[in-house]
Design a protein around this motif. Structure first.
Motif, PDB file in Angstrom:
ATOM      1  N   SER A 119       0.750  -1.352  -0.065  1.00 11.77           N
ATOM      2  CA  SER A 119      -0.083   0.100  -0.111  1.00 11.77           C
ATOM      3  C   SER A 119       1.003   1.254   0.059  1.00 11.77           C
ATOM      4  N   LYS A 126       4.847   1.773  -8.808  1.00  8.98           N
ATOM      5  CA  LYS A 126       3.959   1.101  -9.614  1.00  8.98           C
ATOM      6  C   LYS A 126       4.290   0.853 -10.942  1.00  8.98           C
ATOM      7  N   GLU A 155      -3.867   2.555 -13.072  1.00  9.98           N
ATOM      8  CA  GLU A 155      -4.554   1.965 -11.927  1.00  9.98           C
ATOM      9  C   GLU A 155      -5.247   0.690 -12.252  1.00  9.98           C
ATOM     10  N   PHE A 158      -2.597  -1.686 -12.541  1.00 16.98           N
ATOM     11  CA  PHE A 158      -2.194  -2.261 -11.469  1.00 16.98           C
ATOM     12  C   PHE A 158      -3.117  -3.230 -10.506  1.00 16.98           C
ATOM     13  N   ILE A 159      -4.362  -2.975 -10.634  1.00 14.35           N
ATOM     14  CA  ILE A 159      -5.430  -4.059  -9.962  1.00 14.35           C
ATOM     15  C   ILE A 159      -5.430  -5.095 -10.559  1.00 14.35           C
ATOM     16  N   ALA A 183      -2.079  -3.881  -0.771  1.00 14.22           N
ATOM     17  CA  ALA A 183      -1.661  -3.035  -2.137  1.00 14.22           C
ATOM     18  C   ALA A 183      -2.936  -3.122  -2.845  1.00 14.22           C
ATOM     19  N   TYR A 184      -3.525  -4.356  -2.910  1.00 13.96           N
ATOM     20  CA  TYR A 184      -4.850  -4.667  -3.599  1.00 13.96           C
ATOM     21  C   TYR A 184      -6.055  -3.758  -2.806  1.00 13.96           C
ATOM     22  N   GLU A 186      -5.998  -1.520  -0.977  1.00 18.29           N
ATOM     23  CA  GLU A 186      -5.925  -0.109  -1.051  1.00 18.29           C
ATOM     24  C   GLU A 186      -6.390   0.456  -2.528  1.00 18.29           C
ATOM     25  N   ALA A 187      -5.991  -0.495  -3.669  1.00 12.98           N
ATOM     26  CA  ALA A 187      -6.396  -0.085  -4.958  1.00 12.98           C
ATOM     27  C   ALA A 187      -7.564  -0.156  -5.338  1.00 12.98           C
TER      28      ALA A 187
END
Length: 191
Positions: A119, A126, A155, A158-159, A183-184, A186-187
């Protein structure tokens, strides 16, 4: 090393430390990171440097990883101790910072989290994470999907990349690092 952009020195070092396949991958990731950085408003020099060096300890023996961990006070959690594929991100970041003396916290952080993500990732982090997924040498199932996403939205890509990684780890019965989960989460949470 005084001049962090002495790319000929760095390439020669990498060629000596890595297999031919991994060296070629590092060049491809550097190029893709620079391309994505130009597309999404990052620093292309930083991105190229991070991409070039992200796997600097990938082909190192277990003993070198643990010497770096010991020398620079890096403590591994239980998942990290048992997951050899994660070692090079931690030892590589330390190698770049302490041995190559590259004083760029953003580059070091991007290298450190290029395998697990986390996160609060910077744009550079990224970009490196996604460049490692989408570089020209990659040919896994779904690479074209991730490449299409990365050209559309950083974005979204990234997800998608995080989902891909998590699903792959679960299918293989392997642990998912809590940094990846963070990270997931938060994304996908609305801002």
């Amino acid at each position: 090393m005084e001049n962090k952009t002495d790319y000929e020195f760095l390439k020669a070092l990498l060629k000596n430390r890595l297999t031919d396949k991994r060296f070629y991958h590092s060049l491809c990731v550097a190029d893709e990171a620079k391309r994505l950085s130009l597309k999404y408003g990052g620093d292309p020099e930083q991105a190229y440097l991070a991409g070039l060096l992200h796997d600097i300890t990938k082909n190192s023996a277990k003993e070198e990883h643990f010497k770096i961990f010991d020398d620079f006070g890096i403590e591994l959690n239980e998942i990290e101790k048992r997951t050899e594929k994660l070692w090079h991100a931690m030892s590589g970041a330390a190698y770049v910072k302490y041995i190559l003396k590259i004083d760029d916290d953003a580059v070091i952080d991007a290298i450190r989290y290029h395998t697990t993500a986390k996160s609060g990732m910077s744009l550079l982090a990224k970009i490196l994470y996604l460049a490692d997924f989408t570089s020209a040498d990659r040919d896994y199932d779904d690479v074209d999907t991730i490449r299409a996403y990365v050209d559309d939205s950083l974005e979204k890509a990234f997800i998608y990349a995080l989902e891909y990684s998590i699903i792959d780890l679960v299918k293989c019965g392997r642990a998912v690092h809590l940094d990846t989960v963070g990270a997931y989460n938060e994304a996908v949470m609305p801002h």
